[in-house]
Design an enzyme around this catalytic site. Structure first.
Site, mmCIF file in Angstrom:
data_model
loop_
_atom_site.group_PDB
_atom_site.id
_atom_site.type_symbol
_atom_site.label_atom_id
_atom_site.label_comp_id
_atom_site.label_asym_id
_atom_site.label_seq_id
_atom_site.Cartn_x
_atom_site.Cartn_y
_atom_site.Cartn_z
ATOM 1 N N ARG A 94 47.982 46.960 44.352
ATOM 2 C CA ARG A 94 46.549 47.192 44.095
ATOM 3 C C ARG A 94 45.909 47.838 45.321
ATOM 4 O O ARG A 94 45.084 48.749 45.195
ATOM 5 C CB ARG A 94 45.851 45.862 43.752
ATOM 6 C CG ARG A 94 44.349 46.023 43.564
ATOM 7 C CD ARG A 94 43.658 44.737 43.130
ATOM 8 N NE ARG A 94 42.207 44.928 43.063
ATOM 9 C CZ ARG A 94 41.343 43.991 42.726
ATOM 10 N NH1 ARG A 94 41.749 42.789 42.406
ATOM 11 N NH2 ARG A 94 40.048 44.259 42.684
ATOM 12 N N ASN A 148 45.299 43.738 33.302
ATOM 13 C CA ASN A 148 44.678 45.067 33.410
ATOM 14 C C ASN A 148 45.714 46.155 33.651
ATOM 15 O O ASN A 148 46.865 45.844 33.935
ATOM 16 C CB ASN A 148 43.676 45.049 34.570
ATOM 17 C CG ASN A 148 42.289 44.659 34.085
ATOM 18 O OD1 ASN A 148 41.859 45.088 33.027
ATOM 19 N ND2 ASN A 148 41.597 43.841 34.865
ATOM 20 N N CYS A 170 38.355 41.429 27.669
ATOM 21 C CA CYS A 170 37.878 41.550 29.051
ATOM 22 C C CYS A 170 36.750 40.548 29.267
ATOM 23 O O CYS A 170 35.978 40.255 28.359
ATOM 24 C CB CYS A 170 37.337 42.963 29.235
ATOM 25 S SG CYS A 170 36.431 43.223 30.761
ATOM 26 N N ASP A 171 36.639 40.053 30.488
ATOM 27 C CA ASP A 171 35.587 39.072 30.755
ATOM 28 C C ASP A 171 34.275 39.679 31.262
ATOM 29 O O ASP A 171 33.279 38.976 31.374
ATOM 30 C CB ASP A 171 36.075 38.012 31.755
ATOM 31 C CG ASP A 171 36.406 38.599 33.114
ATOM 32 O OD1 ASP A 171 36.155 39.798 33.333
ATOM 33 O OD2 ASP A 171 36.923 37.855 33.961
ATOM 34 N N HIS A 200 35.806 48.490 30.073
ATOM 35 C CA HIS A 200 35.163 48.856 31.352
ATOM 36 C C HIS A 200 34.406 50.173 31.219
ATOM 37 O O HIS A 200 34.347 50.975 32.166
ATOM 38 C CB HIS A 200 36.195 48.933 32.500
ATOM 39 C CG HIS A 200 36.741 47.588 32.899
ATOM 40 N ND1 HIS A 200 37.592 47.404 33.965
ATOM 41 C CD2 HIS A 200 36.520 46.339 32.383
ATOM 42 C CE1 HIS A 200 37.896 46.106 34.082
ATOM 43 N NE2 HIS A 200 37.258 45.460 33.133
ATOM 44 N N TYR A 268 30.893 48.667 35.122
ATOM 45 C CA TYR A 268 31.969 49.587 35.524
ATOM 46 C C TYR A 268 31.572 51.056 35.394
ATOM 47 O O TYR A 268 32.247 51.926 35.955
ATOM 48 C CB TYR A 268 33.250 49.305 34.722
ATOM 49 C CG TYR A 268 34.056 48.184 35.338
ATOM 50 C CD1 TYR A 268 34.979 48.448 36.346
ATOM 51 C CD2 TYR A 268 33.872 46.865 34.951
ATOM 52 C CE1 TYR A 268 35.709 47.429 36.941
ATOM 53 C CE2 TYR A 268 34.592 45.839 35.529
ATOM 54 C CZ TYR A 268 35.512 46.127 36.533
ATOM 55 O OH TYR A 268 36.222 45.117 37.123
ATOM 56 N N ARG A 288 38.511 46.328 48.138
ATOM 57 C CA ARG A 288 38.339 45.095 47.358
ATOM 58 C C ARG A 288 39.587 44.200 47.431
ATOM 59 O O ARG A 288 39.464 42.988 47.518
ATOM 60 C CB ARG A 288 37.998 45.461 45.901
ATOM 61 C CG ARG A 288 37.880 44.278 44.959
ATOM 62 C CD ARG A 288 36.726 43.338 45.297
ATOM 63 N NE ARG A 288 36.770 42.104 44.526
ATOM 64 C CZ ARG A 288 36.260 40.943 44.921
ATOM 65 N NH1 ARG A 288 35.612 40.842 46.064
ATOM 66 N NH2 ARG A 288 36.350 39.882 44.165
HETATM 67 P P1 NAD Z 1 47.776 37.848 40.882
HETATM 68 O O1 NAD Z 1 48.574 38.902 41.569
HETATM 69 O O2 NAD Z 1 47.238 36.698 41.657
HETATM 70 O O3 NAD Z 1 48.683 37.232 39.717
HETATM 71 C C1 NAD Z 1 49.483 37.953 38.875
HETATM 72 C C2 NAD Z 1 50.797 37.213 38.612
HETATM 73 O O4 NAD Z 1 51.549 37.957 37.657
HETATM 74 C C3 NAD Z 1 51.677 37.084 39.857
HETATM 75 O O5 NAD Z 1 52.038 35.749 40.074
HETATM 76 C C4 NAD Z 1 52.902 37.938 39.515
HETATM 77 O O6 NAD Z 1 54.111 37.473 40.066
HETATM 78 C C5 NAD Z 1 52.919 37.866 38.001
HETATM 79 N N1 NAD Z 1 53.677 38.928 37.335
HETATM 80 C C6 NAD Z 1 53.714 40.237 37.632
HETATM 81 N N2 NAD Z 1 54.499 40.890 36.773
HETATM 82 C C7 NAD Z 1 54.984 39.972 35.888
HETATM 83 C C8 NAD Z 1 55.846 40.032 34.769
HETATM 84 N N3 NAD Z 1 56.382 41.181 34.364
HETATM 85 N N4 NAD Z 1 56.112 38.888 34.106
HETATM 86 C C9 NAD Z 1 55.579 37.729 34.508
HETATM 87 N N5 NAD Z 1 54.743 37.605 35.556
HETATM 88 C C10 NAD Z 1 54.454 38.722 36.253
HETATM 89 O O7 NAD Z 1 46.613 38.606 40.134
HETATM 90 P P2 NAD Z 1 45.130 38.141 39.729
HETATM 91 O O8 NAD Z 1 44.167 38.774 40.643
HETATM 92 O O9 NAD Z 1 45.072 36.687 39.545
HETATM 93 O O10 NAD Z 1 44.952 38.887 38.346
HETATM 94 C C11 NAD Z 1 45.859 38.726 37.286
HETATM 95 C C12 NAD Z 1 45.600 39.732 36.201
HETATM 96 O O11 NAD Z 1 44.446 39.408 35.458
HETATM 97 C C13 NAD Z 1 45.380 41.167 36.694
HETATM 98 O O12 NAD Z 1 45.992 42.063 35.806
HETATM 99 C C14 NAD Z 1 43.885 41.306 36.636
HETATM 100 O O13 NAD Z 1 43.484 42.639 36.584
HETATM 101 C C15 NAD Z 1 43.634 40.561 35.358
HETATM 102 N N6 NAD Z 1 42.246 40.187 35.084
HETATM 103 C C16 NAD Z 1 41.699 40.673 33.962
HETATM 104 C C17 NAD Z 1 40.421 40.368 33.616
HETATM 105 C C18 NAD Z 1 39.826 40.993 32.392
HETATM 106 O O14 NAD Z 1 38.646 41.049 32.261
HETATM 107 N N7 NAD Z 1 40.606 41.539 31.478
HETATM 108 C C19 NAD Z 1 39.689 39.516 34.428
HETATM 109 C C20 NAD Z 1 40.259 38.999 35.581
HETATM 110 C C21 NAD Z 1 41.564 39.340 35.888
HETATM 111 C C1 G6P Z 2 36.085 41.737 36.222
HETATM 112 C C2 G6P Z 2 36.817 42.581 35.251
HETATM 113 C C3 G6P Z 2 38.300 42.374 35.374
HETATM 114 C C4 G6P Z 2 38.755 42.614 36.785
HETATM 115 C C5 G6P Z 2 37.977 41.736 37.726
HETATM 116 C C6 G6P Z 2 38.292 42.127 39.154
HETATM 117 O O1 G6P Z 2 36.124 40.403 35.870
HETATM 118 O O2 G6P Z 2 36.446 42.350 33.923
HETATM 119 O O3 G6P Z 2 38.962 43.222 34.477
HETATM 120 O O4 G6P Z 2 40.130 42.365 36.929
HETATM 121 O O5 G6P Z 2 36.599 41.903 37.544
HETATM 122 O O6 G6P Z 2 37.861 41.156 39.995
HETATM 123 P P1 G6P Z 2 38.371 41.052 41.472
HETATM 124 O O7 G6P Z 2 37.644 39.878 41.966
HETATM 125 O O8 G6P Z 2 39.877 40.852 41.415
HETATM 126 O O9 G6P Z 2 38.025 42.329 42.142
HETATM 127 MN MN MN Z 3 37.920 43.456 32.571
#
Ligand code: NAD
Ligand code: G6P
Ligand code: MN
Length: 445
Positions: A94, A148, A170-171, A200, A268, A288
């Site tokens: 990232r 994501n 998405c949240d 987004h 976004y 970030r």
């Molecule tokens: P993070 O790096 O702390 O955690 C991700 C985990 O996924 C890690 O432990 C990693 O080892 C694991 N991983 C990676 N590839 C894998 C695979 N192929 N199979 C199983 N596990 C695997 O990340 P985070 O900051 O906690 O975020 C997690 C995800 O959630 C990100 O994709 C982030 O963008 C997403 N997210 C989405 C929203 C949304 O609105 N859609 C909101 C918040 C976070």
């Molecule tokens: C929002 C979005 C997520 C994104 C997150 C990033 O919640 O909806 O899709 O992953 O923000 O937050 P962060 O704290 O990791 O920058």
């Molecule tokens: Mn999102």
């Protein structure tokens, strides 16, 4: 008596896992659970989170079975819901997504612009992998995916796994609706709204409270003054995005809103409408990701280690914020047929009348036991339609590039992004990203 659900959390080592586990425990009266399993493909990342969650579950809900594993068969056998939040490439990648474009004066962001495209090229394979495991071992289960970049992942699933039971969500809209409800002093539950866009990348066109009162005039008054900042909740543990950079994003929404004061924009959109401002206010040495690693990641992992050392979850440092609430709400809607309204990322198929029927759009849906039904949004205005057409083409080109291994299409995708000034700059960024993503992206030719 409702059925008790078996849950697997994919990406067990995620910083969001503790919040989701807490929320699942808290809400088990309305969404009964029999087991929680954590699954990750990186044992050492998952271990501390899993050990701490094990203590938590044992103390607070001993009747819920808890386990963790890196073995797909153990993880996905006999589950009802797979909650997916994986990050392929972890924060290390990232950080590169953010810093490489900035070298060329282009914004660096997790899900927008070249950084989001790079992340998409890594994420597609990871999400397909867990989806295939789920279908192999629990063919009737639902996957609720918020890994994501959700827009690109959703398009890849539409093309490559059209019959899979996956819902992408998405949240951000949930967070923003809480802020709008707060501005108006009403309860977010039961809010009625119209919204159209891509993930987004969307706009509210109507917002009513549960009694049908129009909230738009009041929301617009706040947007004109402080953007979404008036809706920030200053109560401990209530706010997901508290860091300074997020507060700026909420404030900047005032300028984003001014571009089309008839609608309320997703935060976004700042990356597409004010990319120059974003670049000017970025620190290419500290993005970030650095903020997240110094903040949320440290906090969550040190709370986990503390719980493990003490052997108890009594003064548990984990928090369940609104990010976790909506996932449990969605799972509950599917399991309990609540017929609640959610903003989901789904195939358009006419829901937005004057827009590509094959696009994955973010629109309100009613969710119950048999899945979701879209709420028709009719025709959208020229401005939004134009922006969405450009952006959906970017997302589709990324998925085509991934499937075909096409350098050309990925170059076109980056060139077409509104955040990138020219094909020349796009190529420079792309060549750097290819180097950085060796082993994560398919070979391009
Ligand atoms: P993070 O790096 O702390 O955690 C991700 C985990 O996924 C890690 O432990 C990693 O080892 C694991 N991983 C990676 N590839 C894998 C695979 N192929 N199979 C199983 N596990 C695997 O990340 P985070 O900051 O906690 O975020 C997690 C995800 O959630 C990100 O994709 C982030 O963008 C997403 N997210 C989405 C929203 C949304 O609105 N859609 C909101 C918040 C976070
Ligand atoms: C929002 C979005 C997520 C994104 C997150 C990033 O919640 O909806 O899709 O992953 O923000 O937050 P962060 O704290 O990791 O920058
Ligand atoms: Mn999102």
């Amino acid at each position: 008596m409702s059925k008790k659900n078996a849950i697997v959390i994919c990406g067990g080592g995620s910083t969001y896992t503790p919040g989701i586990v807490l929320m699942l425990l808290k809400e088990r009266d309305r969404f009964p659970i029999k087991s929680i399993m954590l699954y990750d493909n990186l044992a050492e990342r998952q271990e501390p989170i899993a050990q701490a969650c094990e203590i938590l579950v044992r103390e607070r809900a001993p009747e819920v079975a808890f386990g963790y594993t890196t073995d797909p068969e153990t993880a996905f056998t006999g589950v009802d819901f797979a909650l997916a939040h994986i990050r392929v490439g972890l924060y290390a990648m990232r950080e590169k997504d953010e810093k490489i474009p900035l070298k060329y004066g282009v914004l660096g962001q997790e899900t927008c612009g070249p950084g989001g495209i790079a992340y998409g090229m890594r994420s597609i394979g990871g999400v397909l992998e867990i989806l295939d495991y789920m279908e192999k071992y629990s063919p009737d289960a639902w996957m609720l995916n918020y890994s994501n970049p959700a827009a690109i992942v959703a398009e890849a699933c539409r093309v490559l796994r059209p019959n899979s039971k996956i819902i992408n969500i998405c949240d951000m809209p949930v967070d923003l609706m809480e802020k709008m409800a707060d501005m108006c002093g009403v309860d977010v539950h039961g809010l009625q709204y119209s919204y159209y866009g891509l993930n987004h990348f969307g706009w509210w066109s109507k917002v009513y409270d549960k009694d049908g009162n129009d909230l738009m005039p009041e929301i617009k008054r706040h947007m004109a003054k402080n953007g979404f900042a008036d809706g920030i909740v200053h109560e401990e543990g209530k706010e997901q995005h508290i860091d300074e950079s997020w507060v700026h994003t909420y404030e900047k929404a005032r300028d984003v809103w001014a571009v089309d004061p008839e609608t309320i924009p997703n935060t976004y959109l700042k990356y597409y409408l004010f990319p120059d401002y974003v670049v000017e206010t970025s620190n290419p040495e500290y993005t970030r990701t650095n903020e997240v690693m110094d903040g949320r990641e440290k906090q969550v992992f040190s709370a986990a280690r503390e719980m493990i050392a003490k052997g108890t979850a009594e003064d548990c440092g984990f928090e369940a914020d609104e990010h976790a609430t909506y996932i449990v709400d969605l799972a509950c809607a599917l399991a309990e047929n609540t017929m609640e309204r959610f903003l989901l990322i789904v195939p358009n198929e006419g829901c937005i009348e004057n827009f590509d029927p094959t696009a994955m759009v973010e629109v309100p849906c009613i969710v119950g036991r048999n899945g979701y039904e879209k709420i028709c949004q009719g025709k959208i205005p020229q401005f939004q339609k134009g922006m969405m057409e450009e952006q959906v083409a970017v997302e589709k080109l990324v998925v085509e590039a991934w499937i075909e291994g096409s350098y050309q299409k990925l170059w076109q995708a980056i060139t077409l992004s509104k955040t990138v000034p020219s094909a020349k700059v796009a190529k420079l960024i792309l060549d750097d990203l290819i180097e950085a993503n060796k082993g994560y992206w398919p070979e391009l030719h």
